[in-house]
Design an enzyme around this catalytic site. Structure first.
Site, PDB file in Angstrom:
ATOM      1  N   TYR A 486       0.847  -1.209   0.000  1.00  0.00           N
ATOM      2  CA  TYR A 486       0.000   0.000   0.000  1.00  0.00           C
ATOM      3  C   TYR A 486       0.878   1.252   0.000  1.00  0.00           C
ATOM      4  CZ  TYR A 486      -3.742   3.267   1.065  1.00  0.00           C
ATOM      5  OH  TYR A 486      -4.624   4.317   1.018  1.00  0.00           O
ATOM      6  N   SER A 566      -6.505   0.913  -4.302  1.00  0.00           N
ATOM      7  CA  SER A 566      -6.608   2.338  -4.048  1.00  0.00           C
ATOM      8  C   SER A 566      -5.230   2.976  -4.250  1.00  0.00           C
ATOM      9  CB  SER A 566      -7.167   2.570  -2.642  1.00  0.00           C
ATOM     10  OG  SER A 566      -7.624   3.872  -2.474  1.00  0.00           O
ATOM     11  N   ASP A 650     -17.956   3.613  -7.532  1.00  0.00           N
ATOM     12  CA  ASP A 650     -16.837   4.040  -6.687  1.00  0.00           C
ATOM     13  C   ASP A 650     -16.745   5.563  -6.758  1.00  0.00           C
ATOM     14  OD1 ASP A 650     -14.530   4.525  -5.292  1.00  0.00           O
ATOM     15  OD2 ASP A 650     -13.332   3.000  -6.316  1.00  0.00           O
ATOM     16  N   HIS A 685     -15.872   1.586  -3.486  1.00  0.00           N
ATOM     17  CA  HIS A 685     -14.429   1.461  -3.269  1.00  0.00           C
ATOM     18  C   HIS A 685     -14.080   0.214  -2.480  1.00  0.00           C
ATOM     19  CE1 HIS A 685     -10.534   3.282  -3.695  1.00  0.00           C
ATOM     20  NE2 HIS A 685     -10.292   3.229  -2.400  1.00  0.00           N
TER      21      HIS A 685
END
Length: 717
Positions: A486, A566, A650, A685
């Site tokens: 991430y 993301s 989203d 999302h």
């Protein structure tokens, strides 16, 4: 505010695509792809020339017929390809078996009532239960009948202080918008109260349970519900039994419309604490003394380059977690009644770990810290004196420890890569934990091992990584490996359980999770080293993780799949462009792929703290252009197989990011492997996604990654 991750009907494609393909032999290439119109749009900011040939794909898929037609054809194409993957049905069947166990979330204590969410196994949405004393728990709110496809969810919820009411948000199809309702606990009756246009807000009850505070935006204009920007969030109070139009405005920052607010009410009901930010990096703290009629909220800690968290109160004193003067955070005390900006009195000094959260339970601070990306819970007296630790079941992540009046009882969860979430009841007076709810799983967690390793990144930085797999796994020739990352927004990636990852390990694969810079694992310096003009460090850390897995023999290039969602989708897109030779498969999910225009949509303006502002700042634009996944695809290079995923609802990272990225991939000369996009319907999302849709998506991405890394699918009994 990236936050702290069902295709359309398949139709037959041309025989040129499916020729020679069977359920056991998928095509080695997905070309020719559906035709995508290439426009002539070129932007010229700061004298640069930036082509954007797929600008037209930014239109809202729900209202633009041209974009909808493109989505339909891409979805049919992708679904036809995925249907040829060997073992996809077996993977789905085994996922369904593994998913089917009872799951619980951390309870709330309110008066003599206990509230908690439970999923019996394969329910699309968790159900809210209430238990009174020793009576059997009963269903209070069951969102499963709300929609035929299961995509209408109960989002945020909060019980009133006396346990009389529960306010809850309804989330339609994964959107970030919320409509709030109230249920009377004793009768189960849903009251007429309806509160609309909540977004990026929580619900907090006033101490007398007369109503709750919430944040809302103005109703979007012109039908741009899922794409319009969000400015000027204001805080209101809703009194039970009154219409929303009567709700008084409590806190107004319209002079600073970019601020968004988080809310908490002190356990004694005296203080409404408001934490505000524009970009998830800088924060301020305001407080309203609810014991003083007519009082106004005032700023106690002004806006600045520090992270703030509320940790509790005692009378006039508020306790605050801060990074001010402590990169790994400390706890200070401030007098909420002092004039101006009160002086912060040090209470609990910065330690070896980074503070993740803090609360007061049984007249003690319980401070959850991250030490080398795993939880340690430390106890302190209210004067700041150390008082030992809370014994945890192993290496993993602990969360919860909510304050409940003066009582010593609270609840927390614990999980790890090989350990599904277990809920514990904790007695602060005895410093003892007992199991409240433990899952009875259709697998043996003891068959898997978790190891933490450290590796060296490009600039010499030492980076931790967790590696998990079946005990006794043969690594003599390397194993198919799923590498996740991430690296952003100060969000730590801590040990967690995933049914999808378990399925991968059960098939004989390795799960690796790299704790990249940009996250919050080691406090503010770790975050700062991976944001804005230091973002390349995150990509270098991830590439070094892959190289470490290869050099140590855990895997090989042709057996390595990478994944992130993301901000992690951005990560995957960027590193594939920088090192397409290093991976066999890549799965970027709901990624931020256009790093020049992200501020134009919904939550994008919150991200400038991590990504800079490419619209307002030339240096930021030039830096972002150097790694933006949409803009840096390397024609002439051989790319790994790529399956990008997004969702039509989203409104956090709008699907236009992935639409444009996929169109650019398919138009580029990047080799014969498939470069596809999977577009979920009535999903956002990630939050609120029903179990049925989650299993379908996991089956697709696991089958795709398994095929391209050589991982054999399961044999389902």
């Amino acid at each position: 505010m990236l936050f702290r991750p069902v295709l359309l009907a398949m139709t037959l494609l041309s025989t040129s695509l499916l020729s020679g393909a069977t359920s056991a032999t998928p095509p080695q290439t997905a070309a020719p792809y559906p035709a995508t119109e290439r426009g002539t749009t070129v932007d010229h900011p700061f004298g640069l020339a930036i082509p954007d040939p797929y600008r037209w794909l930014e239109a809202d898929v729900r209202t633009d017929a041209k974009v909808r037609a493109w989505v339909d054809q891409e979805s049919r194409f992708t679904e036809a390809y995925l249907a040829t993957l060997p073992g996809r049905d077996a993977i789905k069947a085994r996922l369904t078996q593994l998913w089917n166990f009872e799951k619980f979330a951390v309870p709330q204590i309110r008066g003599d009532r206990l509230f908690y969410r439970r999923n019996s196994g394969l329910q699309n949405q968790y159900v809210l239960y209430v238990q009174e004393g020793n009576a059997a728990p009963r269903v209070l709110i069951d969102p499963n009948p709300w929609a035929q496809d299961g995509a209408t969810a109960m989002a945020e919820w909060e019980a009133s202080k006396d346990g009389r009411y529960v306010a809850y948000g309804v989330q339609e199809g994964g959107t970030d918008w919320r409509t709030f309702h109230v249920v009377e606990v004793a009768t189960g009756k849903v009251l007429p109260d309806t509160v609309e246009w909540g977004k990026y807000t929580n619900i907090v009850w006033k101490g007398d349970s007369s109503g709750f505070f919430y944040g809302r935006y103005a109703e979007p204009e012109g039908g741009h519900l899922y794409t319009s920007g969000t400015l000027d969030q204001r805080i209101y109070f809703h009194r039970i039994g009154t219409p929303q139009s009567d709700d008084p405005l409590v806190y107004d920052t319209s002079d600073r419309p970019k601020l968004t607010h988080g809310l908490q009410v002190s356990e004694d009901g005296r203080w409404l604490v408001i934490l505000s930010t524009e970009d998830d990096v800088k924060t301020e703290l305001a407080a309203l003394d609810l014991s003083q009629p007519g009082a106004k909220a005032r700023i106690l800690i002004p806006y600045g380059d520090h992270e703030l968290q509320y940790a509790g109160s005692a009378g006039d004193t508020l306790f605050v977690v801060t990074t001010d003067g402590a990169p790994r955070k400390r706890i200070v005390a401030i007098d909420g009644t002092a004039p101006g900006h009160p002086v912060a009195t040090p209470l609990i000094a910065e330690g070896v770990g980074t503070i993740d959260s803090a609360s007061i339970v049984g007249h003690r601070f319980l401070v959850v810290t991250m030490e080398d990306a795993k939880s340690v819970v430390r106890r302190y007296a209210l004067d700041g004196k150390a008082d030992g630790i809370v014994a945890l079941p192993g290496i993993g992540t602990a969360a919860g420890f909510a304050e409940d009046g003066d009582g010593p009882i609270t609840y927390y969860s614990f999980a790890s890569y090989n350990r599904p979430t277990t809920i514990y009841r904790y007695d602060a007076a005895a410093n003892a934990s007992t199991v409240f709810k433990a899952p009875q799983t259709p697998f043996d967690p003891g068959e898997y091992q978790v190891e933490q390793v450290f590796y060296t990144s490009k600039d010499g930085t030492r980076v931790p990584m967790f590696v998990a797999h079946k005990k006794g796994l043969d690594l003599s020739t390397g194993a198919p490996t799923w590498l996740y990352g991430y690296g952003g927004f100060n969000i730590p990636v801590l040990p967690a359980f995933s049914v999808g990852w378990l399925d991968w390990m059960e098939m004989g694969g390795v799960i690796a999770v790299a704790n990249l810079r940009g996250g919050g694992e080691y406090g503010k310096p770790w975050h700062d080293a991976g944001k804005h003009l230091q973002k390349q460090n995150v990509f270098d850390d991830f590439i070094a993780a892959a190289e470490t897995l290869i050099s140590t023999g855990i895997t090989r290039k042709e057996k390595l799949a990478i994944n992130g969602g993301s901000n992690g989708g951005l990560l995957v897109g960027a590193v594939v462009n920088q090192r397409p030779d290093l991976f066999a498969a890549a799965i970027p999910q709901v990624g931020v792929m256009d790093m020049t225009r992200f501020t134009n949509w919904t939550a994008g303006r919150f991200w400038t703290g991590d990504y800079g502002d490419p619209v307002a700042n030339e240096a930021d634009l030039k830096y972002n252009l150097a790694y933006s996944p949409y803009h840096t695809i390397r024609s002439g290079s051989a790319y790994p197989a790529i399956l990008a995923t997004t969702a039509d609802t989203d409104d956090r990272v709008v699907p236009a990011h992935s639409f444009k990225y996929a169109a650019a991939l398919q138009a580029a000369d990047i080799g014969p492997k498939p470069h596809l996009i999977r577009i979920e319907t009535r999903a956002g999302h990630g939050s609120g996604k029903p179990t049925s849709k989650a299993i379908e998506e996991y089956a697709d991405v696991l089958a795709f990654a398994a095929y391209w890394t050589g991982l054999a699918p399961p044999v389902v009994k």
